[in-house]
Design a protein around this motif. Structure first.
Motif, PDB file in Angstrom:
ATOM      1  N   SER A   4       7.594   3.087 -12.071  1.00  0.00           N
ATOM      2  CA  SER A   4       8.604   3.264 -10.731  1.00  0.00           C
ATOM      3  C   SER A   4       7.907   2.609  -9.620  1.00  0.00           C
ATOM      4  CB  SER A   4       9.053   4.409 -10.742  1.00  0.00           C
ATOM      5  OG  SER A   4       9.683   4.889 -11.810  1.00  0.00           O
ATOM      6  N   THR A   5       8.548   2.275  -8.663  1.00  0.00           N
ATOM      7  CA  THR A   5       7.619   1.926  -7.595  1.00  0.00           C
ATOM      8  C   THR A   5       7.160   3.207  -6.609  1.00  0.00           C
ATOM      9  OG1 THR A   5       9.898   2.427  -6.409  1.00  0.00           O
ATOM     10  CG2 THR A   5       9.476   0.004  -6.667  1.00  0.00           C
ATOM     11  N   PHE A   6       6.059   2.761  -6.144  1.00  0.00           N
ATOM     12  CA  PHE A   6       5.324   3.717  -5.298  1.00  0.00           C
ATOM     13  C   PHE A   6       4.437   3.274  -4.136  1.00  0.00           C
ATOM     14  CE2 PHE A   6       2.703   2.421  -8.987  1.00  0.00           C
ATOM     15  CZ  PHE A   6       1.364   1.673  -8.127  1.00  0.00           C
ATOM     16  N   TYR A   8       1.043   2.807  -1.929  1.00  0.00           N
ATOM     17  CA  TYR A   8      -0.302   2.736  -2.549  1.00  0.00           C
ATOM     18  C   TYR A   8      -1.275   2.928  -1.375  1.00  0.00           C
ATOM     19  CZ  TYR A   8      -4.689   0.738  -4.381  1.00  0.00           C
ATOM     20  OH  TYR A   8      -6.322   0.814  -4.714  1.00  0.00           O
ATOM     21  N   ARG A  10      -5.452   3.404   0.157  1.00  0.00           N
ATOM     22  CA  ARG A  10      -6.547   3.371  -0.267  1.00  0.00           C
ATOM     23  C   ARG A  10      -7.601   4.026   0.809  1.00  0.00           C
ATOM     24  NH1 ARG A  10      -8.085  -2.472  -1.393  1.00  0.00           N
ATOM     25  NH2 ARG A  10      -7.043  -2.507  -3.120  1.00  0.00           N
ATOM     26  N   LEU A  30      -5.468   8.933  -7.492  1.00  0.00           N
ATOM     27  CA  LEU A  30      -5.594   7.874  -8.390  1.00  0.00           C
ATOM     28  C   LEU A  30      -7.150   7.613  -8.428  1.00  0.00           C
ATOM     29  CD1 LEU A  30      -4.688   5.780 -10.605  1.00  0.00           C
ATOM     30  CD2 LEU A  30      -4.519   3.999  -8.426  1.00  0.00           C
ATOM     31  N   ALA A  31      -7.832   7.926  -9.733  1.00  0.00           N
ATOM     32  CA  ALA A  31      -9.113   7.336  -9.635  1.00  0.00           C
ATOM     33  C   ALA A  31      -9.194   6.509 -10.773  1.00  0.00           C
ATOM     34  CB  ALA A  31      -9.982   8.780 -10.185  1.00  0.00           C
ATOM     35  N   LEU A  50       0.411   6.746  -4.417  1.00  0.00           N
ATOM     36  CA  LEU A  50      -0.945   7.033  -5.272  1.00  0.00           C
ATOM     37  C   LEU A  50      -1.881   6.861  -4.259  1.00  0.00           C
ATOM     38  CD1 LEU A  50      -0.672   5.127  -8.444  1.00  0.00           C
ATOM     39  CD2 LEU A  50      -0.417   7.246  -8.337  1.00  0.00           C
ATOM     40  N   ASP A  52      -5.456   5.916  -3.766  1.00  0.00           N
ATOM     41  CA  ASP A  52      -7.032   5.620  -4.873  1.00  0.00           C
ATOM     42  C   ASP A  52      -8.294   6.184  -3.938  1.00  0.00           C
ATOM     43  OD1 ASP A  52      -8.730   4.350  -6.107  1.00  0.00           O
ATOM     44  OD2 ASP A  52      -7.550   2.298  -5.900  1.00  0.00           O
TER      45      ASP A  52
ATOM     46  N   MET B   1       1.539  -5.625  -1.399  1.00  0.00           N
ATOM     47  CA  MET B   1       0.186  -5.403  -0.918  1.00  0.00           C
ATOM     48  C   MET B   1      -0.481  -7.075  -1.385  1.00  0.00           C
ATOM     49  SD  MET B   1      -2.425  -2.635  -1.850  1.00  0.00           S
ATOM     50  CE  MET B   1      -4.375  -3.032  -1.031  1.00  0.00           C
ATOM     51  N   GLU B  17       3.342  -6.155  -5.634  1.00  0.00           N
ATOM     52  CA  GLU B  17       4.075  -4.657  -5.723  1.00  0.00           C
ATOM     53  C   GLU B  17       2.729  -3.940  -6.185  1.00  0.00           C
ATOM     54  OE1 GLU B  17       8.086  -3.100  -6.733  1.00  0.00           O
ATOM     55  OE2 GLU B  17       7.681  -4.814  -7.974  1.00  0.00           O
ATOM     56  N   PRO B  18       2.589  -2.775  -5.435  1.00  0.00           N
ATOM     57  CA  PRO B  18       1.589  -1.919  -5.982  1.00  0.00           C
ATOM     58  C   PRO B  18       1.810  -1.458  -7.453  1.00  0.00           C
ATOM     59  CG  PRO B  18       2.097  -0.927  -3.989  1.00  0.00           C
ATOM     60  CD  PRO B  18       3.263  -2.180  -4.123  1.00  0.00           C
ATOM     61  N   ARG B  19       2.953  -1.384  -7.882  1.00  0.00           N
ATOM     62  CA  ARG B  19       3.289  -1.085  -9.273  1.00  0.00           C
ATOM     63  C   ARG B  19       2.951  -2.189 -10.200  1.00  0.00           C
ATOM     64  NH1 ARG B  19       9.632  -0.453 -10.929  1.00  0.00           N
ATOM     65  NH2 ARG B  19      10.447  -2.110  -9.492  1.00  0.00           N
ATOM     66  N   VAL B  64      -3.650  -3.788  -7.982  1.00  0.00           N
ATOM     67  CA  VAL B  64      -4.216  -3.394  -6.305  1.00  0.00           C
ATOM     68  C   VAL B  64      -5.517  -2.788  -6.753  1.00  0.00           C
ATOM     69  CG1 VAL B  64      -2.151  -3.263  -5.123  1.00  0.00           C
ATOM     70  CG2 VAL B  64      -2.694  -1.344  -6.513  1.00  0.00           C
ATOM     71  N   GLN B  65      -5.727  -2.086  -7.866  1.00  0.00           N
ATOM     72  CA  GLN B  65      -7.076  -1.492  -8.140  1.00  0.00           C
ATOM     73  C   GLN B  65      -8.162  -2.604  -8.206  1.00  0.00           C
ATOM     74  OE1 GLN B  65      -5.170   1.116 -11.299  1.00  0.00           O
ATOM     75  NE2 GLN B  65      -6.915   2.456 -10.440  1.00  0.00           N
TER      76      GLN B  65
ATOM     77  N   ASP C 124      14.136  -0.357 -13.951  1.00  0.00           N
ATOM     78  CA  ASP C 124      14.662   0.570 -12.988  1.00  0.00           C
ATOM     79  C   ASP C 124      15.958   0.852 -13.199  1.00  0.00           C
ATOM     80  OD1 ASP C 124      12.007   0.681 -11.840  1.00  0.00           O
ATOM     81  OD2 ASP C 124      12.632  -0.689 -10.216  1.00  0.00           O
ATOM     82  N   GLU C 127      17.178   3.289 -15.607  1.00  0.00           N
ATOM     83  CA  GLU C 127      17.415   4.850 -15.479  1.00  0.00           C
ATOM     84  C   GLU C 127      18.436   4.930 -14.562  1.00  0.00           C
ATOM     85  OE1 GLU C 127      13.537   5.251 -13.556  1.00  0.00           O
ATOM     86  OE2 GLU C 127      12.663   6.103 -15.131  1.00  0.00           O
TER      87      GLU C 127
END
Lengths: 288, 154, 783
Positions: A4-6, A8, A10, A30-31, A50, A52, B1, B17-19, B64-65, C124, C127
């Motif tokens: 799902s969307t979140f 982010y 840092r 988040l690690a 999240l 990070d 992002m 998107e971050p996801r 993004v990571q 999405d 759901e």
């Protein structure tokens, strides 16, 4: 496969991360992400944000602090395993980490992430219990130290407060004639511990056990010391018969998990067997 | 992002998107479809790439990571038309059948051989635990990695 | 110039360069502009009435283009077809809708399809769809499902029995009545999940302008899928193109027609946009077919000196909630016909009840029916040996069909083409060093260690054919294969095959065959497969049939090309065709080898057509549809050596020896690979893999976290060897090799473990032999 969307974030400092945690009650840290992201992909977990923490300076790394070894929370399994200091002083860690997940998981998964997640089948909780580690946590009200014996509270539940961050794990260096071992019966599919047993055994000059810490993971809702077993060892010479008697007590007073692969009864049995094997190996190593 | 990721030596800057998982970033945004998806629980390793030189499952990393990271995918392994010894080993030893797990398997083997240039059969099998193959029974994959190890030591 | 014959050579695979560099053409790699992504809402209940589906929230989400429910498609899509209508069995084929209407019957039954601008948004939207169910009692166990009072899946399938198939060959009753030894057992052959590493998926593109549907999909048999897609969508076959070039494994799971591909096609037609659907592994585990799942009652009649005189089997086969494409044929014909195995057993009685339950549909999974028969028989042979105190190797030897008796007609009516069963047994005994191993077993037992040696001497039916047999069995198709060999003016060759390899390596082996036939370099030969627009027709790759059937078609088409080329060459050389010889790619006048034309020169001449022999048309291209006279019957002996930790029940593998006879071998490296992979899957059934449901019909092993596909560290290395007994069925003398390993290995492993446990008085434990099951069995005996 599609989380799902979140949002982010840092953060660049622990205090910033704590602030973000306080502002986002549904947020997760988040690690390495190797417990969290799989859950998010199955939408078993859908945090709104999240945070990070992997790029916060000072959270990662291993240092020699005299009588203790200190591991930063975002240090990866791989870094711990490959540390010469760890290999020399705490060989149970590389031994246990070598059977965690797989190479890719070890490359990204972090020590702190695993411990804070407190998966009942994770390996390191048992190892930390056996080593008598201390956890440093920082929250809005500052820093505190949590002894490992108070850390694992229940299934996926630790003594950490929702807006606290685990920052360091401090492990006492073993003294004297100490041997340590981790023995694991892995689930063939997931690789997680059906039962994992960690033992740290110290022998006195008389060859008898002067101290013993024994813990199991995978078997019950959370990793736990087996104090009856420890008591049955202390003061005794670690003979096959003594170890057998002590390990028989390892399943006392425990609630066992049951799943499609292994019933509670079988886990109880494996607990006795693997505790016995871990102690025997640790004692043998202590004898040198 | 906005993120910048260096993939196979080329820096790519994109708004994501971050996801978005790294594997989707590679496949859908950069069109590097050599990195495959075989599961949703981080078990199969078909999506393995090298991130800053280490094998990681790109389905268990958000794009993004990977911001600022260097990624090598299977497409970037051969240099100047010259197969990497691990690729060569898989071809020589029949280390693949359907080929779906192969890119991930190769990337993990590359990491393994960086660590242990002369692995035993047991070590090879242990280090490949994060990569599932349904076709070969791993017999020839082990031989492929042994071939590569020998070639790389030579 | 001497040309090396490629038949029998371990030529490196020609498909590999693209696959090891990340440039394969798998379905999910294909991209078309304007593509929408489809995701399927699946039932969380095993059995429920659909009360209401509210998709309004999903429809309103940004990026969501449409949501379909079963009701929306009733007129646009016919039910999922079943194509193996076994005769004389009172077969009932209940309606199987791509999206369930009114009722869901297993966890994973699709109830709605979302199409959205990207994969994440589609997920999405799932759901946001609200489905109200009235949950009904579920039934999972197929034997209990037939009993009175069990929940009923369908009004018109009484007691959930979709068919009762019988095959009574020979006089079992008198064999039983006269038997000196009678063994009766209930055996479980549990459910498995195929787990091809590439899940299933499709990209369907309907062009409203032309009315053409192009669909890239994960298919073992693109033409069969085209035919079935045409039947369910009403789009003529001439307007459908199915493409499946690189397919990431199948093992049977990519044979059937499924709802996903059907929905993508129908919705693409509805919206006029390309639709991509690619399942997740979790979806794959609930909604792609499962395999096996029999409960078998076995009676074995034998003489006191170990000769088996009859076998009777009553089997309950779990079909799952619906009848998948080939499902009725798998637990019947592919099982029952093989119940005498490698042995001269003259009475074979089989009754199979095909039962619908609230579980994922089952269908062909690698081996398909034959592993279920082989495990049963090989387990019973060991039980008989135990009963009589005989060596398991010797009881097998005693019952083998002697090599002098081939071709051999079995009680069930099959004609085994060729065989020398004892030779594989002897070779395997030698490789494993049997006598010494038994001594070692004794020594270890004295130390409290449990070594076990397990045998499997199998024979299987493959190279699935001929069409007349298929028809008699109710299979709604032929079992031939086609090939077109097109020689281009340059002398380069394109071969179009109806086989559709997905790991088996026919881009290499077929080219080896053609290179030998035409004497042209292998690099001049291109093997084309997996595209219905390019290949005349094809039945596909399954049942270890590609080489035996498809390869023969290639050879026959190539020989037709050669025949025509010979006529053209003779004309050019101004001699009669009978006076022309062909060797190493050169046509020459017999007795005057300098008067010659190369194959390439002749190819060029065929296209220039300036001077053609009378009655010979320009061009050089031939097609052959090959329908074999019989199946092929590979056989062999597998021996597994294990050590069991009696304290934990953990099994470790000491050695695995496989001696197979697949007739002549085109490419030994590839056959070895097939055998390795086959063994891995069969071994995994014995000790690692099982699909488990709870009593409510929830799949408990729904991810790779729970379903133990073996990892590299969980398997031994395999010692593989062969004997060679060619088949007379095809010009190569080659039999199939794709399934032998899977068929042979499960009983070899199980028998080894039971052998290890014999000091405890254990003579049987049902597979899967998980550590806990072994530990429990030992505990019970230890008391």
């Amino acid at each position: 496969m599609y989380p799902s969307t979140f949002e982010y974030y840092r953060p660049s400092s622990v205090s910033e991360a704590i602030q973000l945690l306080s502002q986002n009650p549904d947020a997760k840290l988040l690690a390495g992400g190797h417990s969290l992201i799989p859950a998010m992909k199955l939408r078993l977990s859908s945090p709104t944000a999240l945070i990070d923490i992997t790029r916060i300076p000072g959270l990662s790394g291993i240092r020699d602090a005299g009588d203790r070894v200190v591991i930063g929370a975002t240090t990866t399994y791989d870094e711990v395993m490959r540390s010469e200091l760890i290999q020399r002083t705490l060989p149970i860690l590389p031994e246990a980490i070598d059977v965690i997940g797989d190479l890719q998981v070890r490359n990204l998964g972090t020590i702190g992430g695993s411990l804070a997640h407190a998966d009942p089948a994770a390996d390191l909780p048992a190892v930390m219990l056996a080593l008598g580690a201390e956890f440093k946590a920082i929250g809005p009200n500052g820093e505190r130290t949590i002894p490992v014996d108070q850390f694992f509270v229940d299934l996926f539940t630790t003594a950490l407060q929702p807006n606290e961050i685990l920052t360091e794990i401090a492990i006492p260096k073993p003294a004297g004639r100490t041997g340590m071992a981790y023995e694991k019966f892995a689930n063939p599919a997931s690789g997680y511990a059906v039962v994992g047993a960690a033992a740290v055994v110290t022998l006195g000059n008389d060859g008898r056990v002067s101290a013993a810490r024994v813990a199991v993971t995978g078997a019950g809702p959370y990793a736990a010391r087996r104090t009856e077993t420890e008591q049955a060892l202390v003061g005794q010479a670690p003979t096959t018969e003594v170890i057998k008697q002590a390990s028989q007590r390892a399943s006392e007073g425990m609630t066992f998990n049951s799943d499609v692969f292994a019933s509670d009864e079988y886990r109880a049995h494996l607990t006795r067997v693997f505790v016995g094997r871990a102690i025997a190996k640790a004692a043998q190593r202590a004898q040198g | 992002m906005q993120i910048t990721v260096k993939v196979n030596g080329v820096a790519h800057t994109h708004d994501v998107e971050p996801r978005m998982l790294l594997v989707h970033f590679l496949r859908d945004v950069l069109n590097l479809t050599g990195t495959h998806i075989g599961c949703d629980t981080s078990q199969c390793g078909a999506c393995t790439v090298l991130m800053n030189g280490k094998a990681v499952k790109s389905c268990t990393v958000f794009a993004v990571q990977a911001d600022g990271a260097e990624i090598t995918t299977i497409e970037g392994l051969a240099r100047d038309g010259q197969l990497h010894p691990v690729q060569e080993g898989f071809w020589e030893m029949h280390g693949l059948q359907c080929g779906y797990c192969t890119p991930g398997m190769i990337m993990t083997a590359v990491d393994l051989l960086q660590r242990i240039p002369n692995p035993t059969e047991e070590q090879i099998r242990h280090y490949l635990e994060g990569n599932l193959c349904r076709c070969t029974g791993y017999h020839n994959i082990v031989r492929a990695v042994q071939y590569a190890a020998e070639k790389m030591r030579a | 110039m001497a040309v090396t014959k490629l038949f029998g050579a371990s030529v490196k695979r020609r498909e590999d360069p693209r696959l090891i560099t990340g440039r394969g053409n798998f379905t999910d790699h294909i991209k078309l502009p304007g593509t929408l992504f489809m995701a399927l809402k699946r039932s969380p209940h095993a059995h429920a009435r659909i009360v209401r589906i509210d998709a309004s929230k999903a429809r309103a989400m940004p990026g969501v283009v449409a949501v379909y429910t079963g009701q929306d498609l009733v007129d646009k899509l016919a039910p999922v077809p079943c194509a193996w209508l076994i005769p004389d069995s009172d077969l009932k084929v209940p309606s199987y809708r791509a999206l369930a209407v009114d009722k869901v019957r297993y966890v994973g039954d699709a109830v709605a399809a979302v199409v959205a601008e990207n994969r994440y948004v589609a997920e999405d939207a799932l759901e946001a769809i609200d489905v109200e169910y009235e949950v009904l009692p579920a039934i999972v166990d197929q034997e209990r499902a037939t009993q009175d009072g069990a929940p009923q899946l369908y009004d018109d399938v009484p007691n959930n029995i979709a068919f009762h198939w019988k095959l009574h060959a020979g006089d079992f009753d008198s064999a039983w009545n006269q038997a000196e030894v009678k063994l009766s057992r209930r055996l479980i052959n549990h459910r498995l999940i195929p787990t091809a590493m590439e899940p299933r998926g499709a990209l369907a593109h309907y062009n409203p302008g032309t009315g053409d549907l192009t669909i890239w999909c994960t298919s073992q048999n693109p033409h069969v899928h085209r035919l079935l897609l045409s039947a369910v969508t009403g789009i003529p076959e001439t307007r459908i193109r199915v493409i499946a070039t690189d397919v990431g494994g199948g093992f049977g799971s990519k044979i059937p027609m499924y709802s996903g591909e059907m929905l993508a096609s129908a919705i693409s037609r509805d919206l006029g946009r390309p639709i991509k659907w690619f399942e997740s592994r979790r979806e794959n585990y609930v909604a792609t077919i499962h395999g096996r799942d029999h409960i078998q009652y076995v009676d074995l009649a034998a003489t006191r000196d170990g000769k088996v005189t009859g076998i009777r089997v009553k089997s309950y086969a779990n079909l799952g909630a619906y009848l998948s494409t080939a499902s009725p044929g798998v637990p019947t014909w592919l099982f029952g016909l093989m119940l005498s195995g490698a042995y001269a057993i003259l009475a074979v009685h089989v009754d199979v009840f095909g039962v619908v339950t609230n579980t994922t549909p089952t269908d062909a999974y690698r081996g398909a029916g034959r592993p279920e028969a082989t495990y049963l028989l090989e387990r019973m042979m060991d039980l008989l040996a135990r009963e009589l105190g005989m060596d398991p190797a010797e009881i097998r030897r005693k019952n083998f069909i002697p090599k002098e008796q081939f071709p051999y007609t079995t009680a069930t009516g099959l004609q085994y083409d060729s065989g020398n069963y004892e030779a594989t047994l002897d070779r395997a005994l030698e490789l494993v060093n049997y006598q010494q191993l038994r001594r070692e077993q004794e020594e270890l037992r004295a130390q409290g260690r449990y070594l076990g040696i397990g045998f499997s001497t199998y024979v299987e039916v493959c190279g699935l054919a001929p069409s007349a047999a298929a028809g008699a069995m109710g299979f709604q198709g032929g079992l031939w294969e086609s090939a077109t060999v097109r020689v281009h003016p340059s002398g380069k060759v394109s071969v179009f095959t109806g086989s559709n390899p997905h790991g088996q390596g026919e881009e290499t082996t077929f080219a080896q065959l053609v290179a030998d036939e035409l004497g042209v370099p292998i690099d001049d030969i291109e093997i084309v497969h997996g595209d219905t627009e390019m290949i005349p027709f094809g039945m596909g790759t399954y049942g270890s049939r590609s080489l035996a059937v498809g390869g023969t078609a290639v050879i026959m088409a190539t020989r037709k090309v050669k025949e025509k080329a010979t006529k053209i060459a003779a004309h050019l050389l101004e001699v009669a065709p009978e006076d022309v010889a062909f060797e190493n790619g050169r046509f020459f006048v017999k007795g005057a080898p300098d008067r010659a034309k190369t194959f390439q020169e002749v190819a060029g001449a065929a296209y220039l057509a300036w001077s053609m022999p009378e009655g010979v048309t320009p061009g050089l291209e031939e097609t052959h549809f090959h329908d074999p006279i019989n199946n092929t019957f590979p056989f062999g002996c597998h021996i597994c050596v294990v050590e069991v930790d009696a304290d934990t029940g953990k099994v470790s593998f000491r050695k695995y020896v496989a001696v197979d006879d697949v007739g002549n071998v085109v490419n030994p490296m590839i056959v070895d690979g097939q055998v390795h992979g086959g063994i891995a899957q069969g071994l995994a059934q014995a000790v690692y893999e099982y699909a488990a449901y709870d009593e409510n019909g929830q799949l408990l092993t729904a991810t790779l976290m729970d379903y133990a596909v073996p990892k590299a560290s969980m398997l031994p290395r395999f010692d593989v060897d062969r004997t060679v007994t060619p088949t007379p069925v095809n010009p190569m003398g080659a039999k199939g090799a794709g399934e032998t390993g899977t068929i042979a290995s499960t009983p070899a492993v199980a028998n080894a473990i039971i052998d290890a446990l014999s000091p405890f008085g254990i003579d049987h434990i049902d597979i899967p032999l998980t550590p806990e099951r072994i530990w429990r069995a030992v505990q019970e005996r230890r008391g």
